[in-house]
Design a protein around this motif. Structure first.
Motif, short mmCIF file in Angstrom:
data_model
loop_
_atom_site.label_atom_id
_atom_site.label_comp_id
_atom_site.label_asym_id
_atom_site.label_seq_id
_atom_site.Cartn_x
_atom_site.Cartn_y
_atom_site.Cartn_z
N TYR A 53 0.83 -1.21 0.00
CA TYR A 53 0.00 0.00 0.00
C TYR A 53 0.87 1.26 0.00
CZ TYR A 53 -3.94 -3.04 1.42
OH TYR A 53 -4.92 -4.01 1.49
N LEU A 93 -4.09 3.18 -8.07
CA LEU A 93 -5.28 3.32 -7.23
C LEU A 93 -6.04 2.00 -7.14
CD1 LEU A 93 -6.54 6.84 -8.37
CD2 LEU A 93 -5.43 6.26 -6.20
N LEU A 96 -5.22 -0.33 -4.43
CA LEU A 96 -5.77 0.02 -3.12
C LEU A 96 -7.25 -0.35 -3.02
CD1 LEU A 96 -4.08 3.52 -2.65
CD2 LEU A 96 -3.36 1.35 -1.64
N TRP A 99 -12.48 0.13 -2.88
CA TRP A 99 -12.81 1.49 -2.48
C TRP A 99 -14.29 1.50 -2.07
CZ3 TRP A 99 -9.73 5.98 -2.49
CH2 TRP A 99 -8.42 5.79 -2.96
N THR A 121 -17.09 4.44 -5.95
CA THR A 121 -16.99 3.60 -4.76
C THR A 121 -18.27 2.79 -4.51
OG1 THR A 121 -17.61 5.59 -3.53
CG2 THR A 121 -15.27 5.03 -3.59
N SER A 151 -12.18 5.82 4.01
CA SER A 151 -11.18 6.44 3.13
C SER A 151 -11.03 7.94 3.36
CB SER A 151 -11.56 6.20 1.67
OG SER A 151 -12.79 6.84 1.39
N PHE A 175 -7.71 1.70 4.42
CA PHE A 175 -8.37 3.01 4.35
C PHE A 175 -7.38 4.14 4.61
CE2 PHE A 175 -12.58 0.83 5.78
CZ PHE A 175 -12.72 0.29 4.53
N HIS A 177 -4.27 4.23 3.76
CA HIS A 177 -3.50 4.49 2.54
C HIS A 177 -4.37 5.02 1.41
CE1 HIS A 177 -0.62 2.02 4.85
NE2 HIS A 177 0.26 2.80 4.25
N GLN A 178 -5.66 4.68 1.40
CA GLN A 178 -6.57 5.33 0.44
C GLN A 178 -6.65 6.82 0.72
OE1 GLN A 178 -10.28 3.19 0.85
NE2 GLN A 178 -9.65 1.56 -0.57
N TRP A 318 -14.69 -0.52 -8.87
CA TRP A 318 -13.70 -0.23 -7.82
C TRP A 318 -13.97 -1.01 -6.53
CZ3 TRP A 318 -9.44 2.91 -8.66
CH2 TRP A 318 -9.41 3.55 -9.91
#
Length: 352
Positions: A53, A93, A96, A99, A121, A151, A175, A177-178, A318
């Motif tokens: 991540y 992205l 990760l 989402w 999302t 996030s 979350f 790292h998002q 996503w």
């Protein structure tokens, strides 16, 4: 070339707490624990995916950002995005995923999905914000805590509504790292006149935060807990922890699953609820109001009740796992697969 987004964000968090501690000495307790909190979330021994991540965030390209709209339903970063940058950013992205809270758009302009990257999302978190925002006291100039913020979508919206400082907490490594990925593109768009960031993220649960019983030492004017209460084995303990972070006269915004019924109605799922195995208590609105009053809150009022639709929570490019449609009875959408009432959420606002 790697970026230093995470290091910059963590430095800004230190500086924000240091500044706050000059007014509220209880913030020093946060500063003491911050190195452990931030170290633990990046430790591979705790989270196997943490290094991957971090690498995804660090490899995000630096774009020429024209503007950032934190007050748009789709949090939009208008930026010049070459085709190679678009492909690189999309791939990073997607590392990760899933989402869950958003939506976000990077590149292009508001409403123009073609030239930008639209992170569609699982949740239309903007719909929840539309239901909550009209009932809030002003957020302008206030210090805000967003508990279980995922996030960070709602935290950015709080900053967009004028909050002075927003601290999002959630123990999820993904979350965290998002949030940092979005922080990379937001840059200084949420900064004060001083240049300091307003929006921060600490990867811990509510119970890890220092509790202060001294009147006047609490840090937050507004505390949000949205989608958290039903995951707590002790709802009253959660309410007391929320109250413990609020200044006197501060505002609590509580959003949670509820069921129909009177002041004595509470559903305790035997096993799973909508395929979730960590759902413990679903009260009626009347029971929930009673809980808040028993916990010492005043001016308690329900401002919204909404049945969650399969348009608001759904599978997307996503978030490709099962979503709400898979958790409802295929023959009766008013029931979960376990036979309980389908998800309905209430928003309660109260004062300390």
């Amino acid at each position: 070339m790697l970026n230093d987004t995470i290091a910059n964000a963590e430095r800004e968090l230190y500086l924000t707490l240091l500044t706050l501690a000059q007014e509220k000495p209880s913030a020093y307790e946060w500063l003491k624990q911050l190195p452990t909190w931030l170290g633990d979330i990046k430790d591979k021994a705790n989270y196997a995916h943490a290094p991957a991540y971090q690498a995804s965030v660090a490899r995000l390209p630096n774009l020429t950002v024209n503007s950032v709209d934190l007050n748009s339903d789709t949090l939009t970063i208008e930026a010049n995005l070459s085709e190679s940058q678009r492909k690189q950013t999309t791939a990073l992205l997607k590392q990760l995923m899933p989402w869950r809270k958003g939506p976000f758009q990077i590149g292009g302009q508001i409403g123009d999905d073609e030239s930008g990257i639209k992170i569609d999302t699982e949740w239309h978190s903007d719909w929840k914000w539309q239901r909550v925002a009209p009932h809030l006291g002003t957020l302008k100039g206030r210090r805000v805590l967003d508990v279980g913020g995922g996030s960070g979508y709602h935290g950015w919206r709080m900053a967009g509504a004028g909050a002075d400082t927003v601290i999002i907490i959630d123990p999820s490594c993904l979350f965290y790292h998002q949030f940092m990925a979005i922080r990379h593109f937001v840059g200084t768009a949420d900064a004060h006149e001083t240049g300091r960031y307003r929006t921060h993220y600490i990867p811990v649960p509510l119970e890890a935060l220092p509790a202060s019983s001294d009147q006047g030492s609490q840090l937050f004017d507004t505390v949000f807990s949205m989608g958290v209460l039903y995951h707590r084995q002790s709802p009253f303990e959660h309410l007391q922890q929320l109250k413990g972070q609020l200044v006197k006269g501060g505002e609590l915004v509580l959003e949670t699953l509820v069921i129909e019924g009177d002041t004595n109605t509470v559903l305790v799922p035997h096993d799973r609820y909508a395929q979730m195995n960590n759902v413990y208590f679903l009260p009626s609105v009347a029971a929930l109001i009673g809980w808040l009053e028993k916990a010492g809150f005043t001016d308690v009022r329900c401002v919204d009740v909404a049945v969650t639709s399969t348009e608001e929570q759904r599978k997307t490019e996503w978030m490709t796992y099962h979503s709400l449609a898979d958790f409802l009875d295929s023959n009766d959408a008013t029931k979960t697969v376990e036979g309980y009432p389908a998800p309905m959420r209430a928003t309660i606002i109260a004062k300390k």
